[in-house]
Design a protein around this motif. Sequence first.
Motif, PDB file in Angstrom:
ATOM      1  N   THR A 302      27.787   9.750 -12.816  1.00  0.00           N
ATOM      2  CA  THR A 302      26.760   8.725 -12.965  1.00  0.00           C
ATOM      3  C   THR A 302      25.402   9.301 -12.614  1.00  0.00           C
ATOM      4  O   THR A 302      25.293  10.405 -12.078  1.00  0.00           O
ATOM      5  N   GLU A 303      24.373   8.546 -12.933  1.00  0.00           N
ATOM      6  CA  GLU A 303      23.017   8.979 -12.601  1.00  0.00           C
ATOM      7  C   GLU A 303      22.871   9.183 -11.095  1.00  0.00           C
ATOM      8  O   GLU A 303      22.268  10.155 -10.638  1.00  0.00           O
ATOM      9  N   ALA A 304      23.443   8.258 -10.343  1.00  0.00           N
ATOM     10  CA  ALA A 304      23.329   8.351  -8.881  1.00  0.00           C
ATOM     11  C   ALA A 304      24.072   9.571  -8.346  1.00  0.00           C
ATOM     12  O   ALA A 304      23.566  10.291  -7.485  1.00  0.00           O
ATOM     13  N   SER A 305      25.263   9.803  -8.879  1.00  0.00           N
ATOM     14  CA  SER A 305      26.045  10.949  -8.394  1.00  0.00           C
ATOM     15  C   SER A 305      25.391  12.262  -8.814  1.00  0.00           C
ATOM     16  O   SER A 305      25.435  13.249  -8.081  1.00  0.00           O
ATOM     17  N   LEU A 306      24.765  12.267 -10.006  1.00  0.00           N
ATOM     18  CA  LEU A 306      24.080  13.476 -10.446  1.00  0.00           C
ATOM     19  C   LEU A 306      22.872  13.757  -9.555  1.00  0.00           C
ATOM     20  O   LEU A 306      22.623  14.905  -9.167  1.00  0.00           O
ATOM     21  N   ALA A 307      22.142  12.681  -9.221  1.00  0.00           N
ATOM     22  CA  ALA A 307      20.988  12.856  -8.337  1.00  0.00           C
ATOM     23  C   ALA A 307      21.429  13.382  -6.976  1.00  0.00           C
ATOM     24  O   ALA A 307      20.807  14.273  -6.395  1.00  0.00           O
ATOM     25  N   ALA A 308      22.536  12.804  -6.477  1.00  0.00           N
ATOM     26  CA  ALA A 308      23.051  13.266  -5.182  1.00  0.00           C
ATOM     27  C   ALA A 308      23.564  14.694  -5.273  1.00  0.00           C
ATOM     28  O   ALA A 308      23.367  15.507  -4.362  1.00  0.00           O
ATOM     29  N   ALA A 309      24.218  14.985  -6.388  1.00  0.00           N
ATOM     30  CA  ALA A 309      24.731  16.346  -6.561  1.00  0.00           C
ATOM     31  C   ALA A 309      23.590  17.354  -6.679  1.00  0.00           C
ATOM     32  O   ALA A 309      23.671  18.475  -6.168  1.00  0.00           O
ATOM     33  N   ARG A 310      22.522  16.946  -7.372  1.00  0.00           N
ATOM     34  CA  ARG A 310      21.363  17.830  -7.467  1.00  0.00           C
ATOM     35  C   ARG A 310      20.763  18.075  -6.084  1.00  0.00           C
ATOM     36  O   ARG A 310      20.321  19.172  -5.767  1.00  0.00           O
ATOM     37  N   ALA A 311      20.740  17.028  -5.290  1.00  0.00           N
ATOM     38  CA  ALA A 311      20.204  17.192  -3.933  1.00  0.00           C
ATOM     39  C   ALA A 311      21.125  18.056  -3.089  1.00  0.00           C
ATOM     40  O   ALA A 311      20.681  18.796  -2.213  1.00  0.00           O
ATOM     41  N   GLY A 312      22.446  17.983  -3.354  1.00  0.00           N
ATOM     42  CA  GLY A 312      23.395  18.807  -2.604  1.00  0.00           C
ATOM     43  C   GLY A 312      23.489  18.352  -1.164  1.00  0.00           C
ATOM     44  O   GLY A 312      23.390  17.165  -0.850  1.00  0.00           O
ATOM     45  N   ARG A 313      23.662  19.299  -0.267  1.00  0.00           N
ATOM     46  CA  ARG A 313      23.717  18.966   1.151  1.00  0.00           C
ATOM     47  C   ARG A 313      22.387  18.380   1.603  1.00  0.00           C
ATOM     48  O   ARG A 313      21.325  18.823   1.164  1.00  0.00           O
ATOM     49  N   GLN A 314      22.463  17.428   2.487  1.00  0.00           N
ATOM     50  CA  GLN A 314      21.246  16.843   3.020  1.00  0.00           C
ATOM     51  C   GLN A 314      21.496  16.340   4.431  1.00  0.00           C
ATOM     52  O   GLN A 314      22.642  16.106   4.827  1.00  0.00           O
ATOM     53  N   LEU A 315      20.439  16.213   5.188  1.00  0.00           N
ATOM     54  CA  LEU A 315      20.546  15.691   6.541  1.00  0.00           C
ATOM     55  C   LEU A 315      19.307  14.902   6.885  1.00  0.00           C
ATOM     56  O   LEU A 315      18.197  15.243   6.450  1.00  0.00           O
ATOM     57  N   SER A 316      19.509  13.828   7.649  1.00  0.00           N
ATOM     58  CA  SER A 316      18.408  12.983   8.083  1.00  0.00           C
ATOM     59  C   SER A 316      17.925  13.454   9.449  1.00  0.00           C
ATOM     60  O   SER A 316      18.739  13.757  10.342  1.00  0.00           O
ATOM     61  N   VAL A 317      16.625  13.500   9.623  1.00  0.00           N
ATOM     62  CA  VAL A 317      16.028  13.983  10.874  1.00  0.00           C
ATOM     63  C   VAL A 317      15.016  12.954  11.354  1.00  0.00           C
ATOM     64  O   VAL A 317      14.106  12.562  10.606  1.00  0.00           O
ATOM     65  N   ASN A 318      15.182  12.478  12.588  1.00  0.00           N
ATOM     66  CA  ASN A 318      14.216  11.580  13.215  1.00  0.00           C
ATOM     67  C   ASN A 318      13.237  12.423  14.023  1.00  0.00           C
ATOM     68  O   ASN A 318      13.617  13.078  15.001  1.00  0.00           O
ATOM     69  N   VAL A 319      11.981  12.414  13.610  1.00  0.00           N
ATOM     70  CA  VAL A 319      10.957  13.240  14.260  1.00  0.00           C
ATOM     71  C   VAL A 319      10.036  12.334  15.074  1.00  0.00           C
ATOM     72  O   VAL A 319       9.520  11.327  14.554  1.00  0.00           O
ATOM     73  N   SER A 320       9.816  12.713  16.312  1.00  0.00           N
ATOM     74  CA  SER A 320       8.930  11.925  17.184  1.00  0.00           C
ATOM     75  C   SER A 320       8.043  12.861  17.988  1.00  0.00           C
ATOM     76  O   SER A 320       8.285  14.064  18.077  1.00  0.00           O
ATOM     77  N   LEU A 321       7.015  12.254  18.605  1.00  0.00           N
ATOM     78  CA  LEU A 321       6.019  13.014  19.357  1.00  0.00           C
ATOM     79  C   LEU A 321       6.155  12.678  20.839  1.00  0.00           C
ATOM     80  O   LEU A 321       6.169  11.498  21.227  1.00  0.00           O
TER      81      LEU A 321
END
Length: 426
Positions: A302-321
């Motif tokens: 699907t379009e969503a799975s292709l977009a996710a596959a194109r992105a490949g591995r990913q990780l969320s990062v919470n950045v603060s000061l």
Amino acid sequence: MMSLWVGVALLSMLALGFVFWPLVRYGKQQNGQSSEVVAERLAENVRLFHEHIAELEVQLSAGRIDQEQFAQLKLEQERALLDDEADIRAAQQNRTMGAGIKTLSAIAVLIVAISWGLYQQLGSSADVEIRLAQELKQELDNADYQAGRNPDPVRAREMVRLIQARLADEPEQLQYWFFLARMHMDLNDFAQAVNAYQQVLQRDSSSAMIMAELAQAMFLRDGNKMSPPISDLVEKVLKVEPDNTTALGLAGIDAFGKKDYVGAIKYWEHTVKLTGQDSPGSQALISGIERAATLYFAEGGTEASLAAARAGRQLSVNVSLAEGVDANPDQIVFIYARTWQGAKMPLAITRVAVSELPKQVVLTEAMAMTPAMSLGSVDSIEVIARISQDGTATAKAGDWQGSFGPVDMKSIPSDLNVTIDQKVAQ
């Protein structure tokens, strides 16, 4: 090539002129005399000598001079006779100048002949001929392109002949092997091109460009088919030069042949990004990308799975000061991941303004600087957030940053927290 030999001939004539002109000029100033003339002059001098002596004897008998005066005058006459004879002999030797000029001429011709032979063996006339032929070929080829014609292959064949003749004498000339490979590629003689590229690689085994062009020649030789040796070459190239467009194109073909349509799309999209969408090769790659996407969807994607596959591995990062950090709201914060205790080149990078903190950002494979060095290429990473003083990505003393690691890419946490609280010392 003819201009070279004309120049050599003119310079040789000029050099010989400097040698012979003084000799010729000097020879013309001499009045060469034959042996008969010399004998006549000597005989005349002897006759005059005897006449002078006879006159002195008459004067002695008449008492006009005494015996001592007679002896002195006679000695002077004898010396004069000897001096005249020496002058005449010297003039006779000048006649040998003509023979000297002939000898010198023969030596000069011999030297020119030897020099010519040595230049043929040791000189660079063949290199000059190849260079001139190359310039002429390029000029005529450009004229053909401008006129909408394909270049005449006869020129490339002539270049092949000249280069092969040169390599027969100088087989270690790496640049000629490379040039020969290119000429064979122009002639679609891919088997010979492969042989020539292999000769280059034997002499320069670390050249990623040569490995990429060799892989391409092998691919074309084998009827546009990938093979394990070609894949190995492509992999080696991308490790050294991740942006090598030839290797990226072949890597996409390899992935497509293995039905890894997402992989093919990634390689080809990166190639298009490097070459530009308006280039002729990019149009073919864009068609390939569309074809790969169509096949991916046909297999249930699907379009969503292709977009996710194109992105490949990913990780969320919470950045603060952290409290106490001295930073302006408009300063740039670089957030990136890099190999844990390895190369410092970012595997994925993005940036935000200090005023946006705290913020959650997502790092993906699509953010890689090169496809070969992305989040999907390593097992362990470190995440860094750094406030840049001058807006550049390179860390400098006085920057503020925070880090977190190591992160196991096989079990990525759902959220990572990075607090900027450390000042870069150097």
